[in-house]
Design a protein around this motif. Structure first.
Motif, PDB file in Angstrom:
ATOM      1  N   ASP A 231     -42.373  30.529  30.934  1.00  0.00           N
ATOM      2  CA  ASP A 231     -42.088  31.654  31.815  1.00  0.00           C
ATOM      3  C   ASP A 231     -41.764  32.891  30.984  1.00  0.00           C
ATOM      4  OD1 ASP A 231     -42.314  30.061  34.113  1.00  0.00           O
ATOM      5  OD2 ASP A 231     -40.186  29.512  34.043  1.00  0.00           O
ATOM      6  N   THR A 232     -42.048  34.054  31.534  1.00  0.00           N
ATOM      7  CA  THR A 232     -41.795  35.314  30.837  1.00  0.00           C
ATOM      8  C   THR A 232     -40.328  35.446  30.437  1.00  0.00           C
ATOM      9  OG1 THR A 232     -43.600  36.372  32.031  1.00  0.00           O
ATOM     10  CG2 THR A 232     -41.978  37.829  31.002  1.00  0.00           C
ATOM     11  N   ASP A 233     -39.403  35.097  31.338  1.00  0.00           N
ATOM     12  CA  ASP A 233     -37.977  35.206  31.024  1.00  0.00           C
ATOM     13  C   ASP A 233     -37.604  34.332  29.828  1.00  0.00           C
ATOM     14  OD1 ASP A 233     -37.581  37.038  33.049  1.00  0.00           O
ATOM     15  OD2 ASP A 233     -36.780  35.567  34.467  1.00  0.00           O
ATOM     16  N   ASP A 234     -38.183  33.144  29.758  1.00  0.00           N
ATOM     17  CA  ASP A 234     -37.890  32.252  28.641  1.00  0.00           C
ATOM     18  C   ASP A 234     -38.482  32.775  27.336  1.00  0.00           C
ATOM     19  OD1 ASP A 234     -36.382  30.438  30.127  1.00  0.00           O
ATOM     20  OD2 ASP A 234     -38.151  29.285  30.704  1.00  0.00           O
ATOM     21  N   ILE A 235     -39.629  33.391  27.416  1.00  0.00           N
ATOM     22  CA  ILE A 235     -40.247  33.978  26.218  1.00  0.00           C
ATOM     23  C   ILE A 235     -39.352  35.092  25.674  1.00  0.00           C
ATOM     24  CG2 ILE A 235     -42.204  35.349  25.375  1.00  0.00           C
ATOM     25  CD1 ILE A 235     -43.949  33.746  27.411  1.00  0.00           C
ATOM     26  N   ILE A 236     -38.807  35.894  26.574  1.00  0.00           N
ATOM     27  CA  ILE A 236     -37.909  36.982  26.171  1.00  0.00           C
ATOM     28  C   ILE A 236     -36.603  36.428  25.612  1.00  0.00           C
ATOM     29  CG2 ILE A 236     -36.532  38.926  27.051  1.00  0.00           C
ATOM     30  CD1 ILE A 236     -38.919  39.371  29.056  1.00  0.00           C
TER      31      ILE A 236
ATOM     32  N   ALA B 182     -33.131  26.562   9.905  1.00  0.00           N
ATOM     33  CA  ALA B 182     -31.775  26.529  10.465  1.00  0.00           C
ATOM     34  C   ALA B 182     -31.187  27.942  10.479  1.00  0.00           C
ATOM     35  CB  ALA B 182     -30.891  25.592   9.666  1.00  0.00           C
ATOM     36  N   GLY B 183     -30.740  28.364  11.643  1.00  0.00           N
ATOM     37  CA  GLY B 183     -30.115  29.669  11.781  1.00  0.00           C
ATOM     38  C   GLY B 183     -31.085  30.835  11.884  1.00  0.00           C
ATOM     39  N   LEU B 184     -32.392  30.571  11.867  1.00  0.00           N
ATOM     40  CA  LEU B 184     -33.380  31.641  11.913  1.00  0.00           C
ATOM     41  C   LEU B 184     -33.350  32.340  13.271  1.00  0.00           C
ATOM     42  CD1 LEU B 184     -35.725  32.988  10.328  1.00  0.00           C
ATOM     43  CD2 LEU B 184     -37.252  31.372  11.455  1.00  0.00           C
ATOM     44  N   LYS B 185     -33.316  33.672  13.232  1.00  0.00           N
ATOM     45  CA  LYS B 185     -33.279  34.471  14.454  1.00  0.00           C
ATOM     46  C   LYS B 185     -34.416  35.481  14.460  1.00  0.00           C
ATOM     47  CE  LYS B 185     -28.276  34.287  15.184  1.00  0.00           C
ATOM     48  NZ  LYS B 185     -27.918  33.352  14.137  1.00  0.00           N
ATOM     49  N   TYR B 186     -34.755  35.920  15.671  1.00  0.00           N
ATOM     50  CA  TYR B 186     -35.777  36.946  15.864  1.00  0.00           C
ATOM     51  C   TYR B 186     -35.496  38.143  14.961  1.00  0.00           C
ATOM     52  CZ  TYR B 186     -38.628  40.423  18.348  1.00  0.00           C
ATOM     53  OH  TYR B 186     -39.535  41.398  18.679  1.00  0.00           O
ATOM     54  N   GLN B 187     -36.490  38.573  14.233  1.00  0.00           N
ATOM     55  CA  GLN B 187     -36.480  39.702  13.317  1.00  0.00           C
ATOM     56  C   GLN B 187     -35.652  39.467  12.048  1.00  0.00           C
ATOM     57  OE1 GLN B 187     -35.697  43.234  15.748  1.00  0.00           O
ATOM     58  NE2 GLN B 187     -37.879  43.400  16.154  1.00  0.00           N
ATOM     59  N   ASP B 188     -35.230  38.222  11.788  1.00  0.00           N
ATOM     60  CA  ASP B 188     -34.583  37.907  10.514  1.00  0.00           C
ATOM     61  C   ASP B 188     -35.570  37.995   9.359  1.00  0.00           C
ATOM     62  OD1 ASP B 188     -32.001  37.492  11.373  1.00  0.00           O
ATOM     63  OD2 ASP B 188     -32.037  35.306  11.161  1.00  0.00           O
ATOM     64  N   ILE B 189     -36.823  37.727   9.660  1.00  0.00           N
ATOM     65  CA  ILE B 189     -37.878  37.793   8.652  1.00  0.00           C
ATOM     66  C   ILE B 189     -38.968  38.731   9.173  1.00  0.00           C
ATOM     67  CG2 ILE B 189     -37.436  35.516   7.622  1.00  0.00           C
ATOM     68  CD1 ILE B 189     -39.719  34.411   9.369  1.00  0.00           C
ATOM     69  N   PRO B 190     -39.698  39.399   8.272  1.00  0.00           N
ATOM     70  CA  PRO B 190     -40.723  40.351   8.735  1.00  0.00           C
ATOM     71  C   PRO B 190     -41.772  39.725   9.651  1.00  0.00           C
ATOM     72  CG  PRO B 190     -40.306  40.660   6.395  1.00  0.00           C
ATOM     73  CD  PRO B 190     -39.539  39.429   6.818  1.00  0.00           C
ATOM     74  N   ALA B 191     -42.107  38.460   9.439  1.00  0.00           N
ATOM     75  CA  ALA B 191     -43.146  37.825  10.245  1.00  0.00           C
ATOM     76  C   ALA B 191     -42.730  37.611  11.703  1.00  0.00           C
ATOM     77  CB  ALA B 191     -43.541  36.482   9.621  1.00  0.00           C
ATOM     78  N   TRP B 192     -41.414  37.548  11.959  1.00  0.00           N
ATOM     79  CA  TRP B 192     -40.963  37.339  13.337  1.00  0.00           C
ATOM     80  C   TRP B 192     -40.689  38.681  14.001  1.00  0.00           C
ATOM     81  CZ3 TRP B 192     -36.912  33.124  15.110  1.00  0.00           C
ATOM     82  CH2 TRP B 192     -37.087  32.892  16.472  1.00  0.00           C
ATOM     83  N   ASP B 193     -41.760  39.431  14.176  1.00  0.00           N
ATOM     84  CA  ASP B 193     -41.708  40.666  14.942  1.00  0.00           C
ATOM     85  C   ASP B 193     -42.293  40.363  16.324  1.00  0.00           C
ATOM     86  OD1 ASP B 193     -44.427  40.402  14.432  1.00  0.00           O
ATOM     87  OD2 ASP B 193     -44.571  42.204  13.203  1.00  0.00           O
ATOM     88  N   SER B 194     -42.587  41.377  17.101  1.00  0.00           N
ATOM     89  CA  SER B 194     -43.075  41.119  18.461  1.00  0.00           C
ATOM     90  C   SER B 194     -44.419  40.388  18.462  1.00  0.00           C
ATOM     91  CB  SER B 194     -43.174  42.423  19.262  1.00  0.00           C
ATOM     92  OG  SER B 194     -44.039  43.340  18.616  1.00  0.00           O
ATOM     93  N   ALA B 195     -45.302  40.751  17.552  1.00  0.00           N
ATOM     94  CA  ALA B 195     -46.596  40.060  17.483  1.00  0.00           C
ATOM     95  C   ALA B 195     -46.416  38.625  16.993  1.00  0.00           C
ATOM     96  CB  ALA B 195     -47.553  40.816  16.573  1.00  0.00           C
TER      97      ALA B 195
ATOM     98  N   HIS C  78     -43.814  36.860  17.367  1.00  0.00           N
ATOM     99  CA  HIS C  78     -43.140  36.134  18.443  1.00  0.00           C
ATOM    100  C   HIS C  78     -44.162  35.548  19.414  1.00  0.00           C
ATOM    101  CE1 HIS C  78     -39.695  35.105  20.947  1.00  0.00           C
ATOM    102  NE2 HIS C  78     -40.324  35.628  21.991  1.00  0.00           N
ATOM    103  N   MET C  79     -45.141  36.355  19.786  1.00  0.00           N
ATOM    104  CA  MET C  79     -46.156  35.867  20.722  1.00  0.00           C
ATOM    105  C   MET C  79     -47.028  34.790  20.081  1.00  0.00           C
ATOM    106  SD  MET C  79     -45.166  37.190  23.391  1.00  0.00           S
ATOM    107  CE  MET C  79     -46.409  36.406  24.402  1.00  0.00           C
ATOM    108  N   GLY C  80     -47.270  34.905  18.785  1.00  0.00           N
ATOM    109  CA  GLY C  80     -48.003  33.849  18.081  1.00  0.00           C
ATOM    110  C   GLY C  80     -47.244  32.542  18.082  1.00  0.00           C
ATOM    111  N   LEU C  81     -45.923  32.624  17.879  1.00  0.00           N
ATOM    112  CA  LEU C  81     -45.080  31.430  17.913  1.00  0.00           C
ATOM    113  C   LEU C  81     -45.097  30.801  19.305  1.00  0.00           C
ATOM    114  CD1 LEU C  81     -42.923  29.478  16.778  1.00  0.00           C
ATOM    115  CD2 LEU C  81     -41.213  31.194  17.434  1.00  0.00           C
ATOM    116  N   ILE C  82     -44.938  31.629  20.322  1.00  0.00           N
ATOM    117  CA  ILE C  82     -44.939  31.115  21.700  1.00  0.00           C
ATOM    118  C   ILE C  82     -46.260  30.411  21.994  1.00  0.00           C
ATOM    119  CG2 ILE C  82     -44.869  31.755  24.144  1.00  0.00           C
ATOM    120  CD1 ILE C  82     -42.118  31.900  22.655  1.00  0.00           C
ATOM    121  N   SER C  83     -47.347  31.011  21.590  1.00  0.00           N
ATOM    122  CA  SER C  83     -48.666  30.408  21.795  1.00  0.00           C
ATOM    123  C   SER C  83     -48.771  29.060  21.081  1.00  0.00           C
ATOM    124  CB  SER C  83     -49.747  31.361  21.297  1.00  0.00           C
ATOM    125  OG  SER C  83     -51.014  30.779  21.414  1.00  0.00           O
ATOM    126  N   ALA C  84     -48.277  29.000  19.851  1.00  0.00           N
ATOM    127  CA  ALA C  84     -48.308  27.746  19.089  1.00  0.00           C
ATOM    128  C   ALA C  84     -47.474  26.666  19.772  1.00  0.00           C
ATOM    129  CB  ALA C  84     -47.811  27.983  17.661  1.00  0.00           C
TER     130      ALA C  84
END
Length: 80
Positions: free
Chosen positions: A54-59, A23-36, A38-44
Protein backbone atom coordinates in the motif's frame (compact mmCIF):
# COMPACT_ATOMS: atom_id res chain seq x y z
CA UNK A 1 15.89 -19.17 1.20
CA UNK A 2 14.30 -17.82 4.39
CA UNK A 3 12.22 -14.66 4.49
CA UNK A 4 15.03 -12.89 6.35
CA UNK A 5 17.51 -13.89 3.66
CA UNK A 6 15.15 -12.62 0.93
CA UNK A 7 14.61 -9.38 2.85
CA UNK A 8 18.33 -8.83 3.37
CA UNK A 9 19.11 -9.67 -0.24
CA UNK A 10 16.65 -7.05 -1.49
CA UNK A 11 18.56 -4.39 0.48
CA UNK A 12 21.97 -5.73 -0.56
CA UNK A 13 21.04 -5.85 -4.24
CA UNK A 14 19.15 -2.54 -4.29
CA UNK A 15 21.77 -0.50 -2.48
CA UNK A 16 24.96 -2.45 -3.28
CA UNK A 17 25.86 -2.77 0.40
CA UNK A 18 27.01 -5.64 2.60
CA UNK A 19 24.94 -7.51 5.16
CA UNK A 20 26.86 -5.95 8.06
CA UNK A 21 25.54 -2.51 6.99
CA UNK A 22 21.88 -3.48 7.39
CA UNK A 23 21.31 -3.17 11.15
CA UNK A 24 20.13 0.33 11.98
CA UNK A 25 20.01 1.43 8.33
CA UNK A 26 17.57 4.29 7.73
CA UNK A 27 16.21 6.11 4.70
CA UNK A 28 18.84 8.51 3.32
CA UNK A 29 21.61 7.15 5.59
CA UNK A 30 23.42 6.15 2.42
CA UNK A 31 23.38 7.92 -0.98
CA UNK A 32 21.75 4.92 -2.68
CA UNK A 33 18.68 5.11 -0.43
CA UNK A 34 17.17 8.20 -1.98
CA UNK A 35 13.65 8.43 -3.39
CA UNK A 36 14.54 6.49 -6.54
CA UNK A 37 16.46 3.88 -4.56
CA UNK A 38 13.50 3.59 -2.21
CA UNK A 39 11.17 2.66 -5.05
CA UNK A 40 13.71 0.15 -6.35
CA UNK A 41 13.84 -1.47 -2.92
CA UNK A 42 10.05 -1.60 -2.68
CA UNK A 43 9.88 -3.21 -6.11
CA UNK A 44 12.49 -5.80 -5.12
CA UNK A 45 10.57 -6.62 -1.94
CA UNK A 46 7.26 -6.89 -3.79
CA UNK A 47 8.86 -9.30 -6.26
CA UNK A 48 10.63 -11.33 -3.56
CA UNK A 49 7.48 -11.84 -1.49
CA UNK A 50 4.85 -11.70 -4.27
CA UNK A 51 2.97 -8.83 -2.63
CA UNK A 52 1.73 -5.36 -3.57
CA UNK A 53 2.44 -2.80 -0.88
CA UNK A 54 0.00 0.00 0.00
CA UNK A 55 1.11 3.58 -0.63
CA UNK A 56 0.97 4.43 3.09
CA UNK A 57 3.25 1.51 3.90
CA UNK A 58 5.70 2.50 1.17
CA UNK A 59 5.88 5.99 2.69
CA UNK A 60 6.22 4.63 6.24
CA UNK A 61 9.03 2.26 5.20
CA UNK A 62 11.75 4.41 6.75
CA UNK A 63 14.32 1.92 8.00
CA UNK A 64 15.53 -1.65 7.81
CA UNK A 65 13.76 -2.44 11.10
CA UNK A 66 10.52 -0.60 10.21
CA UNK A 67 10.33 -2.60 7.00
CA UNK A 68 10.22 -5.83 8.98
CA UNK A 69 7.27 -4.48 10.99
CA UNK A 70 5.41 -3.41 7.86
CA UNK A 71 5.87 -6.73 6.08
CA UNK A 72 4.66 -8.61 9.17
CA UNK A 73 1.28 -6.84 9.02
CA UNK A 74 -1.75 -9.01 8.26
CA UNK A 75 -2.00 -7.37 4.82
CA UNK A 76 1.24 -9.06 3.77
CA UNK A 77 1.86 -11.87 6.29
CA UNK A 78 5.60 -11.95 5.73
CA UNK A 79 7.22 -13.05 9.00
CA UNK A 80 10.86 -12.07 9.13
Amino acid sequence: MTNLEKYNQAFIDSFEITEDQLAGLKYQDIPAWDSAGHMGLISALEDAFDIMMDTDDIIDFSSYEKGKEILAKDDYGVAI
